[in-house]
Design a protein around this motif. Structure first.
Motif, PDB file in Angstrom:
ATOM      1  N   ALA A 309      64.083   4.811 -13.735  1.00 16.18           N
ATOM      2  CA  ALA A 309      64.518   4.858 -15.125  1.00 16.18           C
ATOM      3  C   ALA A 309      63.357   4.682 -16.103  1.00 16.18           C
ATOM      4  N   ARG A 310      62.152   4.809 -15.625  1.00 11.76           N
ATOM      5  CA  ARG A 310      61.004   4.642 -16.513  1.00 11.76           C
ATOM      6  C   ARG A 310      61.066   5.658 -17.653  1.00 11.76           C
ATOM      7  N   GLY A 311      60.978   5.172 -18.878  1.00 10.70           N
ATOM      8  CA  GLY A 311      60.991   6.035 -20.045  1.00 10.70           C
ATOM      9  C   GLY A 311      62.347   6.156 -20.710  1.00 10.70           C
ATOM     10  N   PHE A 312      63.422   5.765 -20.031  1.00 11.82           N
ATOM     11  CA  PHE A 312      64.742   5.838 -20.656  1.00 11.82           C
ATOM     12  C   PHE A 312      64.908   4.697 -21.661  1.00 11.82           C
ATOM     13  N   ASP A 313      65.432   5.020 -22.820  1.00 18.82           N
ATOM     14  CA  ASP A 313      65.665   4.025 -23.859  1.00 18.82           C
ATOM     15  C   ASP A 313      66.972   3.278 -23.635  1.00 18.82           C
ATOM     16  N   SER A 314      67.923   3.938 -22.992  1.00 19.37           N
ATOM     17  CA  SER A 314      69.244   3.347 -22.764  1.00 19.37           C
ATOM     18  C   SER A 314      69.739   3.790 -21.400  1.00 19.37           C
ATOM     19  N   TYR A 315      70.524   2.926 -20.765  1.00 19.22           N
ATOM     20  CA  TYR A 315      71.095   3.305 -19.477  1.00 19.22           C
ATOM     21  C   TYR A 315      72.442   2.614 -19.274  1.00 19.22           C
ATOM     22  N   PHE A 316      73.286   3.287 -18.498  1.00 17.59           N
ATOM     23  CA  PHE A 316      74.597   2.784 -18.112  1.00 17.59           C
ATOM     24  C   PHE A 316      74.699   2.890 -16.600  1.00 17.59           C
ATOM     25  N   GLU A 317      75.137   1.810 -15.938  1.00 16.93           N
ATOM     26  CA  GLU A 317      75.252   1.794 -14.476  1.00 16.93           C
ATOM     27  C   GLU A 317      76.671   1.366 -14.097  1.00 16.93           C
ATOM     28  N   SER A 318      77.455   2.315 -13.650  1.00 17.18           N
ATOM     29  CA  SER A 318      78.873   2.063 -13.397  1.00 17.18           C
ATOM     30  C   SER A 318      79.088   1.092 -12.235  1.00 17.18           C
TER      31      SER A 318
END
Length: 691
Positions: A309-318
């Motif tokens: 996820a390097r570089g992602f500003d936001s993330y969702f992990e179900s």
């Protein structure tokens, strides 16, 4: 003789419940907060103290309300006790319930992993853990009662400080992502990018790839208005390595994600998302950090801890129960690991059959006017195969009376190990369940795209539909993935952006997962990334090279091919194929030691490897039924030479690849088939460990 203290009425019980709830919330919030801070790597004294105080506040609010409800419900029992006794009992029950929830959650990896909390076996475990949690709650309260009065008063005084401090911290640290992705002169002519990765989805199950049974109208519509690649292949038949190749443009033994294990983390690499933060534009200039809002919606086969996820500003992990996290907000990151927030997210998912697609749709509804790179990871074609009833009805035989209602990974292991033998009806049922998952995936893609269409932004968006690997459905006596058959290696690849890409184009050139990053750079007018660290180590091994190539020349007539061969590997085998021929060779010997292909021949691999080399004529045998090695040895030698050259060019040795449980099972099965049930060469020394 002093009279006993008056017990008091309902008001006294509610007072006890409120105080007990605030105390229990502070204790549980601080304990859970310490774990959350360690897991998220919280830095700085201010962030640590602020997040802990905020955890105490949020837990305190929830448990204060719970304490009031509990006191109200138990008043008939509590009313015979004085205030202090009521408080102690309610506190013990609240702590016990909190510990019970924690025990249920944190024992999941070891107690019936992969099963729903509503499964009867998990419910039975919960029935055992509940009295244990309650008993621990009473023990903790009893031990606490032995503490000096001053210590207990100091603990009580922490509650208002935590609430005030936590409230102030939350007010001061709320992040604003509104500026991320705001359209500007650098990005005005550039598209959004929406990448759908459909886990374990076979290409040949889609209508646009020739299937006439499975319903995939949305993907087929994208294909009709876009580009379809007939020969798209992954570089490894399992998730971690494939995602690494998609994101970095490198083969697995260059980007470093070569082990599919819980503690695996990809080495630092430039990824698509991180490249969009500072990429150089081909025409001059540079993208800036906020030009694209990079967000990923993941099911959870991979987590952000894997380094992808390097570089992602936001993330969702179900699967992890993580709400949408803004990585620059310390509380957003910290709270995602609090059990209180995980429980809230998981509870919401019980009322939403498509949490990943739904979250992506909500985010697009609020952020669709931005420039974004979004990845949506869908899981309906991965085990467990369990489509909803309305989709099952499209494919499953209503007269089937067998034992298969859901097909899980442990079922596949049982088949591979000989502990279960499905009937023909069982196998049809399993395939029907998988087909339902394909249609279910298509409907989730429709849900997300409908939001973009509603905003009139679909034409501004490059939509990509692909998979991290395919799936075996018993055609070769095996199931699921991590096999070297085309059912695992060949994946769908559909590109849709009518403003620049041709309509209804089909390409039969060889393309690979490593081509995604170079293609996106080509579409966006970006130079390829260059590693910040030196590309070569002291041994001259090149880690920074981008292996992939842009596919755009295939679409505008500049090229008819971008490579001659496609390569793949897993823990026990390696493969190479061209447009007609495919060679699969063993990569380890009978003792699971890696083989150096540069020093091997077809004859030596036949005797030393765990399985004999296999050559398939894909033109005349697309199902890979017949090994034609003896009929076309020259073709096999030609492919082996190409594979050995590729193997030698990669900087990470085969020793780095960890054999999965599935690899070990498959290895044992193949050795038994060769007549070496106990292995071979047991007296030989093991391969040296990496220094």
């Amino acid at each position: 003789m002093n009279p006993p203290p008056k017990a008091g009425g309902l008001k006294t019980s509610l007072r006890a419940g409120l105080n007990a709830g605030m105390a229990a919330g502070l204790v549980l919030g601080l304990v859970d907060g310490v774990g959350a801070g360690l897991r998220t790597g919280t830095h700085g004294v201010v962030d640590w103290l602020g997040c802990l105080a905020a955890a105490g506040l949020m837990y305190g609010l929830v448990f204060a309300a719970s304490g009031l409800l509990l006191a109200l419900g138990l008043h008939v029992w509590l009313r015979k006790f004085p205030l202090g006794e009521r408080l102690s009992r309610v506190l013990a029950l609240l702590l016990g319930l909190g510990l019970f929830v924690g025990l249920v959650w944190w024992t999941r990896p070891w107690v019936f992993p992969g099963l729903s909390v509503t499964d009867p076996r998990r419910l039975a475990v919960s029935a055992v853990l509940l009295p244990i949690g309650i008993a621990l709650g009473f023990v903790i309260v009893r031990l606490g009662a032995r503490l000096p009065r001053g210590v207990r008063w100091a603990g009580a005084a922490l509650v208002p400080f935590a609430w005030l401090g936590g409230g102030a911290f939350l007010y001061s640290t709320s992040s604003d992502t509104g500026e991320l992705g705001r359209v500007n002169d650098r990005t005005r002519a550039l598209p959004n990018v929406l990448l759908f990765v459909c886990d374990a989805m076979r290409a040949d199950k889609l209508g646009c790839y020739g299937d006439e049974r499975v319903q995939t109208p949305r993907i087929d519509a994208l294909a009709k208005e876009g580009v379809v690649f007939e020969r798209a292949f992954v570089q490894a038949p399992f998730t971690g390595s494939s995602f690494g190749s998609y994101f970095t443009g490198k083969y697995p033994r260059r980007h470093g994600f070569v082990r599919m294990a819980p503690d695996t983390r990809m080495a630092p690499n430039v990824t698509i998302a991180s490249h969009l933060k500072d990429a150089k534009l081909v025409g001059g200039g540079t993208l800036e950090r906020d030009d694209y809002h990079c967000v990923t919606f993941m099911t959870g086969a991979l987590s952000t801890s894997a380094g992808l996820a390097r570089g992602f500003d936001s993330y969702f992990e179900s699967f992890m129960g993580h709400h949408l996290v803004d990585v620059d907000d310390p509380w957003s990151l910290f709270s995602s690991e609090l059990l209180l927030y995980i429980a809230r997210t998981k509870l919401a998912q019980k009322f939403d059959a498509t949490p990943v697609a739904s979250e992506a749709s909500r985010w697009l509804r609020a952020n669709g006017t931005k420039r974004f790179f979004a990845m949506v990871h869908l899981f309906a074609t991965h085990t467990p195969y369990d489509p909803p009833p309305e989709i099952r009805a499209l494919y499953n035989d209503p007269d089937y009376k067998g034992p298969v209602s859901v097909f899980r990974s442990d079922h596949a292991f049982a088949i591979h190990e000989g502990r279960a033998k499905p009937t023909e009806a069982d196998e049809r049922q399993i395939r029907d369940l998988y087909d339902g998952g394909v249609t279910y995936t298509d409907r989730q893609i429709e849900l997300v795209l409908r939001e973009l269409e509603a905003q009139g932004r679909l034409d501004d968006t490059l939509v990509i539909v692909t998979a991290d690997h395919g799936e075996e459905l018993g055609e070769h006596g095996v199931w699921e993935h991590n096999h070297m058959y085309q059912s695992n290696l060949r994946v769908p690849l559909v590109l849709h952006w009518p403003r620049k890409l041709p309509l209804g184009k089909r390409s039969d050139a060889l393309v690979e997962s490593i081509d995604l990053l170079p293609t996106l750079c080509d579409v966006l007018g970006l130079e390829l990334p260059v590693q910040a660290k030196p590309d070569e180590d002291e041994q001259g091994r090149d880690y920074g090279k981008i292996d992939g190539k842009s596919v755009l020349p295939l679409l505008d007539g500049r090229a008819s091919a971008i490579r001659e061969f496609s390569f793949a590997e897993n823990g026990i085998e390696m493969s190479v194929q061209d447009l007609r021929w495919k060679l699969v060779v063993p990569a380890v010997d009978g003792d699971n030691r890696p083989l150096e292909l540069a020093g091997e021949s077809l004859e030596s691999l036949s005797t030393r490897g765990i399985a004999r080399p296999r050559l398939y004529d894909l033109e005349n045998d697309p199902q890979e039924r017949a090994n034609v090695l003896e009929k076309a040895p020259d073709e096999a030698r030609r492919l082996l030479a190409a594979l050995a050259e590729w193997d030698a060019s990669l900087p990470i040795p085969r020793l780095e690849i960890l054999m999965s449980e599935r690899d070990v099972t498959e290895n044992a099965r193949r050795m038994a088939e060769l007549g070496y049930g106990d292995g071979v060469g047991k007296d030989l020394p093991k391969a040296p460990e990496k220094q």
